[in-house]
Design a protein around this motif. Structure first.
Motif, PDB file in Angstrom:
ATOM      1  N   MET A   1       2.058  -4.235  -2.388  1.00 20.19           N
ATOM      2  CA  MET A   1       2.926  -3.666  -3.417  1.00 20.19           C
ATOM      3  C   MET A   1       2.193  -3.661  -4.736  1.00 20.19           C
TER       4      MET A   1
ATOM      5  N   VAL B   1       8.873  -1.760  -8.407  1.00 22.32           N
ATOM      6  CA  VAL B   1       7.851  -1.538  -7.388  1.00 22.32           C
ATOM      7  C   VAL B   1       7.378  -0.095  -7.502  1.00 22.32           C
TER       8      VAL B   1
ATOM      9  N   ALA C   1      10.121  -9.081   1.175  1.00 20.03           N
ATOM     10  CA  ALA C   1       9.472  -7.788   0.923  1.00 20.03           C
ATOM     11  C   ALA C   1       9.749  -6.792   2.040  1.00 20.03           C
TER      12      ALA C   1
ATOM     13  N   ARG D   1       4.540   0.734  -2.444  1.00 18.90           N
ATOM     14  CA  ARG D   1       4.743  -0.238  -1.375  1.00 18.90           C
ATOM     15  C   ARG D   1       4.176   0.329  -0.091  1.00 18.90           C
TER      16      ARG D   1
ATOM     17  N   THR E   1      10.462   1.416  -3.316  1.00 17.68           N
ATOM     18  CA  THR E   1       9.736   1.885  -4.491  1.00 17.68           C
ATOM     19  C   THR E   1      10.660   2.654  -5.406  1.00 17.68           C
TER      20      THR E   1
END
Lengths: 46, 132
Positions: B98, B106, B54, B109, A2
């Motif tokens: 996500m 992103v 991912a 997540r 992230t």
């Protein structure tokens, strides 16, 4: 993954093409090209 | 709130909701019909390419059958009313979620820690709203 992300991993993800339920090809990166997207990976269908 | 019933709220938040499963388009279509997901995009990742990209892991035996996993699964089933059917694909493959913005960043997540660990739709929606 992230925040600042891992650019390489996101590029890889964006370039993957999968069929949808009608067998039409969808490039993942196109899913967030116009609008944000919430992607949910299921363990199984149903 | 069930994920498949939350689609309208995601749309109102300006965020698309897309499901990905580790099976064929035929299975995805059956799933869509079973849960009345007309209009929902459901992708079929039989080879689990996107799961790997991912970073979603495969569970070990404890993460599949351990008490935390079983309890999470029972709670989720009780809340959702959805009972697990036959698993198509790799039963050890864990999922996740996500939220991605239009720059490909992103914003959120979540990776499942065990078989019963699934994100609450309301939590995902809250993160999705921050993206719009």
């Amino acid at each position: 993954m992230t925040g600042s992300s891992v650019p390489g991993a996101m590029r890889e993800l964006a370039d993957i093409v999968l069929p949808d339920q009608d067998s039409s090809d969808v490039r993942l990166g196109d899913l967030w090209a116009e609008r944000p997207v919430a992607l949910v990976w299921l363990r199984h269908y149903g | 709130m069930q994920l498949h019933r939350a689609r309208e709220q995601f749309e109102q938040a300006g965020v698309d909701l897309v499901l990905i499963g580790q099976a064929t388009p035929r299975h995805a279509k059956h799933f869509a019909k079973k849960l009345d997901l007309d209009g929902e995009t459901i992708l079929a990742d039989e080879e689990r390419q996107t799961y790997k990209a991912a970073g979603f892991k495969k569970a070990n035996l404890g993460q599949l059958l351990g008490p935390k996993s079983v309890l999470s699964g029972v709670k989720h089933g009780a809340r959702s009313g959805v009972v697990q059917g036959r698993i198509v694909g790799d039963a050890a493959q864990l999922g996740g979620a996500m939220v991605i913005d239009t720059n490909g960043e992103v914003l959120f997540r979540q990776a499942s820690k065990n078989a019963g660990d699934t994100i609450e739709p309301s939590d995902l929606l809250a993160h999705a709203r921050s993206a719009a």
